[in-house]
Write a protein that holds these residues in place. Sequence first.
Motif, PDB file in Angstrom:
ATOM      1  N   VAL A 116       0.841  -1.203   0.000  1.00 15.20           N
ATOM      2  CA  VAL A 116       0.000   0.000   0.000  1.00 15.20           C
ATOM      3  C   VAL A 116       0.872   1.247   0.000  1.00 15.20           C
ATOM      4  O   VAL A 116       1.724   1.415   0.890  1.00 15.20           O
ATOM      5  N   PRO A 117       0.710   2.150  -0.964  1.00 17.58           N
ATOM      6  CA  PRO A 117       1.474   3.402  -0.982  1.00 17.58           C
ATOM      7  C   PRO A 117       0.997   4.340   0.122  1.00 17.58           C
ATOM      8  O   PRO A 117      -0.054   4.141   0.727  1.00 17.58           O
ATOM      9  N   LEU A 118       1.805   5.363   0.393  1.00 16.31           N
ATOM     10  CA  LEU A 118       1.457   6.364   1.385  1.00 16.31           C
ATOM     11  C   LEU A 118       0.892   7.601   0.712  1.00 16.31           C
ATOM     12  O   LEU A 118       1.280   7.956  -0.408  1.00 16.31           O
ATOM     13  N   ASP A 119      -0.035   8.274   1.411  1.00 12.94           N
ATOM     14  CA  ASP A 119      -0.588   9.506   0.861  1.00 12.94           C
ATOM     15  C   ASP A 119       0.272  10.690   1.285  1.00 12.94           C
ATOM     16  O   ASP A 119       1.342  10.536   1.864  1.00 12.94           O
ATOM     17  N   GLY A 120      -0.209  11.901   1.018  1.00 13.65           N
ATOM     18  CA  GLY A 120       0.562  13.097   1.331  1.00 13.65           C
ATOM     19  C   GLY A 120       0.806  13.288   2.810  1.00 13.65           C
ATOM     20  O   GLY A 120       1.767  13.956   3.213  1.00 13.65           O
ATOM     21  N   GLY A 121      -0.040  12.714   3.651  1.00 16.33           N
ATOM     22  CA  GLY A 121       0.130  12.807   5.092  1.00 16.33           C
ATOM     23  C   GLY A 121       0.898  11.644   5.664  1.00 16.33           C
ATOM     24  O   GLY A 121       0.863  11.428   6.887  1.00 16.33           O
ATOM     25  N   HIS A 122       1.551  10.848   4.807  1.00 18.67           N
ATOM     26  CA  HIS A 122       2.330   9.674   5.215  1.00 18.67           C
ATOM     27  C   HIS A 122       1.460   8.622   5.907  1.00 18.67           C
ATOM     28  O   HIS A 122       1.924   7.916   6.805  1.00 18.67           O
ATOM     29  N   GLN A 123       0.216   8.547   5.485  1.00 19.91           N
ATOM     30  CA  GLN A 123      -0.705   7.515   5.945  1.00 19.91           C
ATOM     31  C   GLN A 123      -1.009   6.583   4.773  1.00 19.91           C
ATOM     32  O   GLN A 123      -0.918   6.979   3.610  1.00 19.91           O
ATOM     33  N   THR A 143      16.013   3.252   2.987  1.00 13.40           N
ATOM     34  CA  THR A 143      15.075   3.944   2.111  1.00 13.40           C
ATOM     35  C   THR A 143      14.405   5.073   2.891  1.00 13.40           C
ATOM     36  O   THR A 143      13.724   4.835   3.886  1.00 13.40           O
ATOM     37  N   THR A 144      14.672   6.293   2.462  1.00 11.95           N
ATOM     38  CA  THR A 144      14.078   7.444   3.151  1.00 11.95           C
ATOM     39  C   THR A 144      12.710   7.781   2.607  1.00 11.95           C
ATOM     40  O   THR A 144      11.891   8.367   3.296  1.00 11.95           O
ATOM     41  N   SER A 145      12.470   7.430   1.370  1.00 16.92           N
ATOM     42  CA  SER A 145      11.160   7.729   0.768  1.00 16.92           C
ATOM     43  C   SER A 145      10.710   6.530  -0.026  1.00 16.92           C
ATOM     44  O   SER A 145      11.058   6.377  -1.189  1.00 16.92           O
ATOM     45  N   PRO A 146      10.012   5.614   0.608  1.00 22.05           N
ATOM     46  CA  PRO A 146       9.588   4.394  -0.067  1.00 22.05           C
ATOM     47  C   PRO A 146       8.795   4.670  -1.324  1.00 22.05           C
ATOM     48  O   PRO A 146       8.745   3.852  -2.207  1.00 22.05           O
ATOM     49  N   ASN A 147       8.172   5.837  -1.390  1.00 22.05           N
ATOM     50  CA  ASN A 147       7.347   6.129  -2.554  1.00 22.05           C
ATOM     51  C   ASN A 147       8.118   6.929  -3.604  1.00 22.05           C
ATOM     52  O   ASN A 147       7.537   7.528  -4.496  1.00 22.05           O
ATOM     53  N   GLY A 148       9.458   6.977  -3.451  1.00 21.46           N
ATOM     54  CA  GLY A 148      10.223   7.785  -4.387  1.00 21.46           C
ATOM     55  C   GLY A 148      10.067   7.312  -5.819  1.00 21.46           C
ATOM     56  O   GLY A 148       9.885   8.095  -6.728  1.00 21.46           O
ATOM     57  N   SER A 149      10.210   6.028  -6.076  1.00 17.31           N
ATOM     58  CA  SER A 149      10.002   5.484  -7.424  1.00 17.31           C
ATOM     59  C   SER A 149       8.976   4.379  -7.287  1.00 17.31           C
ATOM     60  O   SER A 149       9.313   3.224  -7.046  1.00 17.31           O
TER      61      SER A 149
END
Length: 545
Positions: free
Chosen positions: A74-81, A100-106
């Motif tokens: 499941v990806p994270l939204d703008g609020g990191h939820q 990984t600092t930003s799992p949603n980076g790619s």
Amino acid sequence: MTFTSLLEQLGGLGLFQWLHILALVAPILLTASHNLLQNFSAAVPPHHCRLPPAPLGAGQTGNLSSEGLLRLWVPLDGGHQPERCRQFSRPHWQSLEPNTTSPNGSLPATEPCRDGWTYDRSEFEATIVTEWDLVCDSWKLTQMAQSIYMAGVLVGAMAFGSLADRFGRKALLSWSYLQLGAAGTATAFSPNFSTYCALRFLVGMAVSGIILNCMSLVLEWSPTRTRTMTGTLVSYSATLGQILLPGLAYALPNWRWLQLTLSMPFFAFFGYSWWFAESARWLVLAGRPEQAIQVLKRVARINGRRAEGDGLSIEVKELPGRPGSPGRGGMGEEKGKGGRRTPTIRRISKCWFATSFAYYGVAMDLQGFGLRVHMLQLLFGMVDIPAKLLSTLAMSRAGRRVAQVTALVLAGLGILANLLVPTELAALRTTLAVLGKGCLAASFNCVYLYTGELYPTAIRQTGLGGGSTMARVGGIVAPLVKLTGEQMPLVPPIIYGSIPVLSGLVALGLPETRNRPLKDTVEEVENRWVPLSPPSPFPGTSPSF
């Protein structure tokens, strides 16, 4: 002798009136809870896509925690939820890497939830949303369910108001109790969403029947000098219902048990409704003076005025408003005249519309408190207590017209004042919104009593039903105005604030009814400055106008 004088002769606000009022207002506690029930039964808890049984080609997934599996799919939204409505098309293994600092980076491609949803049940064990998955593309169905309920309230206001003027208050009130008990209980066992909506429509109809007939019976059995107090008791019972609801919802987090608990007592209310006394005013106007005499004798007996009750036959038959009395028409003629949209009726209808319209407009903005829904509902209910107390004092001291105008104008100015407050000052904006909501609660408190006093007995239920209809129209229009805020943010608050102010100014043309006997005919309402009967010899009453 006027009817007001007759009530005073039979004990005024005696034991009968107190027992009658208490029996009538008790169901209003739960009726108010039904109005706001969907705030809890259709609450939307935090949720995300249900995770697949095992990620494809992942031999090490057995060691993953539930949090790890969630990050994997499941990806994270703008609020990191976690996103509520999307999931990865394939596992996103990079999200598990420790550096990984930003799992949603790619991110890989995402898709709508395939296997349903997982809900956070810490606050709500079960709601219609969690049971029938009314989220994401189906979220609008919850709004449709509430609209269907409001449509039932609208239809009930139109139907039961007119029917009560034809068949009597007591019969329609008893039927409404039975309908709400049966439809509300059946709702708790709804097998699907369509059945739920149909039954909620019937509940909404019954709610209108209960509120309108309760208010009429309370007013028509209350002496002139006590109508403000008794009418306010009805209003405060609704406030207590709002305060009671969050406590019940907290204790019963399953929507079916909550629905059942709020519906079953109405069978008991139906059981004791046989004890209610039909409105003697209505019986006289309906051409049934003999029944009116029997009811009044019963009232006199309970109030300890048996001797006064034994001599009622002549007085009741000579009461103004009886069909055939000089200068007065019968029930049918009055209903025909009442069909006219007289200036007084038009003005009070605008007050109903403006109050409800602004109320729902403000309620939409009050969601920014950041509190749990239970605490938020409790706060909304608590605000009504001082607001209605102040409006009651204003109605008693300054008069109905001044109280109604003041409540509407202050509510509108409070909403408009928020336009001048920067969004950064959230506490000030919230305070103004709460004050505006309190003023609108005060306006509702005024308009119910004021309408009951402005309409003549022959069409009082029709009038209350018409006012309630205008209120439902206002509640339906308010969300549509809110939609314009997406392109023009200033438009909704300007409209929400302007309508109450304008309606308050229109209300300046309404007649004052404080300490004046209830009217029986349309002519008495419109020709209010022409005396139709000699002054009452009883303190606290006024001659008929």
